[in-house]
Design an enzyme around this catalytic site. Structure first.
Site, PDB file in Angstrom:
ATOM      1  N   LEU A  16       0.840  -1.203   0.000  1.00 44.95           N
ATOM      2  CA  LEU A  16       0.000   0.000   0.000  1.00 44.95           C
ATOM      3  C   LEU A  16       0.876   1.255   0.000  1.00 44.95           C
ATOM      4  CD1 LEU A  16      -2.506  -0.831   2.925  1.00 44.95           C
ATOM      5  CD2 LEU A  16      -2.963  -1.015   0.470  1.00 44.95           C
ATOM      6  N   GLY A  17       0.248   2.382  -0.271  1.00 44.46           N
ATOM      7  CA  GLY A  17       0.842   3.686  -0.007  1.00 44.46           C
ATOM      8  C   GLY A  17       2.182   3.953  -0.668  1.00 44.46           C
ATOM      9  N   ILE A  18       3.098   4.496   0.108  1.00 47.72           N
ATOM     10  CA  ILE A  18       4.411   4.904  -0.397  1.00 47.72           C
ATOM     11  C   ILE A  18       5.209   3.697  -0.896  1.00 47.72           C
ATOM     12  CG2 ILE A  18       6.655   5.832   0.341  1.00 47.72           C
ATOM     13  CD1 ILE A  18       5.060   7.667   2.303  1.00 47.72           C
ATOM     14  N   ASP A  63       6.712  -9.952   8.142  1.00 42.25           N
ATOM     15  CA  ASP A  63       6.528  -8.992   9.232  1.00 42.25           C
ATOM     16  C   ASP A  63       7.924  -8.477   9.606  1.00 42.25           C
ATOM     17  OD1 ASP A  63       6.344  -7.763  11.717  1.00 42.25           O
ATOM     18  OD2 ASP A  63       4.829  -9.149  12.472  1.00 42.25           O
ATOM     19  N   ASN A  90      10.580   0.554   4.288  1.00 48.53           N
ATOM     20  CA  ASN A  90       9.431   1.458   4.232  1.00 48.53           C
ATOM     21  C   ASN A  90       8.342   1.126   5.251  1.00 48.53           C
ATOM     22  OD1 ASN A  90       7.319   3.246   2.720  1.00 48.53           O
ATOM     23  ND2 ASN A  90       6.432   1.189   2.710  1.00 48.53           N
ATOM     24  N   TYR A 154       6.075   7.971  17.867  1.00 53.99           N
ATOM     25  CA  TYR A 154       6.388   8.081  16.426  1.00 53.99           C
ATOM     26  C   TYR A 154       7.598   8.994  16.223  1.00 53.99           C
ATOM     27  CZ  TYR A 154       5.399   8.355  11.382  1.00 53.99           C
ATOM     28  OH  TYR A 154       5.471   8.261  10.001  1.00 53.99           O
ATOM     29  N   ILE A 189       1.621  12.545   3.370  1.00 55.45           N
ATOM     30  CA  ILE A 189       1.358  11.969   2.052  1.00 55.45           C
ATOM     31  C   ILE A 189      -0.003  11.279   2.116  1.00 55.45           C
ATOM     32  CG2 ILE A 189       2.249  10.418   0.257  1.00 55.45           C
ATOM     33  CD1 ILE A 189       4.200  12.713   1.001  1.00 55.45           C
ATOM     34  N   THR A 191      -2.013   8.640   1.907  1.00 49.90           N
ATOM     35  CA  THR A 191      -1.928   7.174   1.868  1.00 49.90           C
ATOM     36  C   THR A 191      -2.957   6.598   2.846  1.00 49.90           C
ATOM     37  OG1 THR A 191      -0.398   6.970   3.722  1.00 49.90           O
ATOM     38  CG2 THR A 191       0.593   7.307   1.522  1.00 49.90           C
ATOM     39  N   PRO A 192      -3.163   5.257   2.821  1.00 44.62           N
ATOM     40  CA  PRO A 192      -4.073   4.654   3.801  1.00 44.62           C
ATOM     41  C   PRO A 192      -3.705   5.016   5.246  1.00 44.62           C
ATOM     42  CG  PRO A 192      -3.611   3.082   2.073  1.00 44.62           C
ATOM     43  CD  PRO A 192      -2.734   4.280   1.792  1.00 44.62           C
TER      44      PRO A 192
END
Ligand code: NAP
Length: 255
Positions: A16-18, A63, A90, A154, A189, A191-192
């Site tokens: 997904l996403g980036i 994972d 990523n 984060y 960005i 993304t999901p």
């Protein structure tokens, strides 16, 4: 169409996403790509899209917080494509909350993905790349450069990725490995990850508008905006670049 021709790339969190955009662009530029993720259906679909466009790709369930799964993902990639030249670390997760609000359990969950994952990937990629060279690209964030009171864990993880990247780049250069290691620091960005975050807060459109207003350029980024940076750092065009941080943020951190 050939900026990374015949190179072998692995992109974690590539379903997904980036990660998905980066895998697609690397394949378009000639790389053979292993997409790895915990989301199998979406990853297999991303592989199908690449193949439909004439590229080469495989999917590996992986994972990034698990050491054994790293060993397997790298050996499957090497078995399929004969080596490893590019690793895009990523895969990542986000969690909002101040230091006071964050539980130790949530902190550890996030660190296992965002920091253990990048550490393990880098460690095993170096082992694979040290004879032939390569490029390791770590997804940090603007949140690895500036603080946010509500992103304690984060912030800590992405700041960790930023300096771990520099440490590793210096070690590889010092030890004479032709491995370059760099970090990318996206602004927000679309993304999901960001959509889910805003949905969990209630008002997707108002949340998006508020995020847009934080970017001097006036809008959020697209996954491709980051994929262009990934392809550049992966390619030989960036052969003199190591230990650096590529900020792609619509001016967010310029103030
Ligand atoms: P995303 O839309 O959530 O996609 C990430 C993918 O990684 C998802 O398929 C996700 O699966 C997967 N993943 C999660 N945990 C994993 C694990 N333990 N092992 C393997 N795969 C795992 O995220 P994104 O927005 O594209 O972000 C990609 C990277 O860029 C992350 O490191 C993120 O922190 C960083 N970044 C993003 C932004 C942004 O605004 N989007 C800004 C700065 C930095 P699940 O959906 O099941 O979790």
């Amino acid at each position: 169409m050939s900026r990374v021709k015949n190179k072998v790339a692995m992109v974690t969190g590539g379903s997904l996403g980036i990660g998905k955009a980066s895998a697609q662009m690397l394949a378009k530029e000639g790389a053979k790509v292993a997409i790895t993720d915990i989301k199998d259906d979406e990853g297999k679909q991303a592989v199908k899209n690449i193949k439909n466009d004439g590229g080469e790709a495989i999917f590996i369930h992986h994972d990034v917080s698990k050491e054994e799964e790293w060993k397997n993902a790298i050996s499957e990639t090497v078995k399929a494509f004969g080596g490893l030249d590019i690793l895009v670390n990523n895969a990542g997760v986000a969690l909002d909350g101040s230091a006071e609000e964050t539980t130790l359990e949530d902190w550890r969950w996030l660190m296992q993905v965002n920091l253990d994952g990048v550490f393990l990937g880098t460690k095993y990629a170096i082992e694979e790349m040290k004879e032939s060279g390569g490029s390791i690209i770590n997804l940090s964030s603007i949140e690895g450069i500036i603080g946010d009171p509500n992103l304690a864990a984060y912030n800590a993880s992405k700041g960790g990725v930023r300096l771990f990247t520099k440490s590793t780049a210096l070690q590889c250069a010092h030890d004479g490995y032709k491995i370059r290691v760099n970090s990318i620091h996206p602004g927000y960005i679309w993304t999901p990850m960001v959509k889910n975050y805003l949905e969990s807060k209630g008002d997707l459109l108002e949340g998006k508008r508020q995020l847009e207003s934080l970017h001097p350029i006036g809008h959020l980024g697209d996954p491709d905006d980051i994929a262009y940076g990934v392809v550049y750092l992966a390619s030989d065009e960036a052969k003199f670049i190591t230990g650096t941080e590529l900020i792609i943020d619509g001016g967010y951190t310029a103030r």
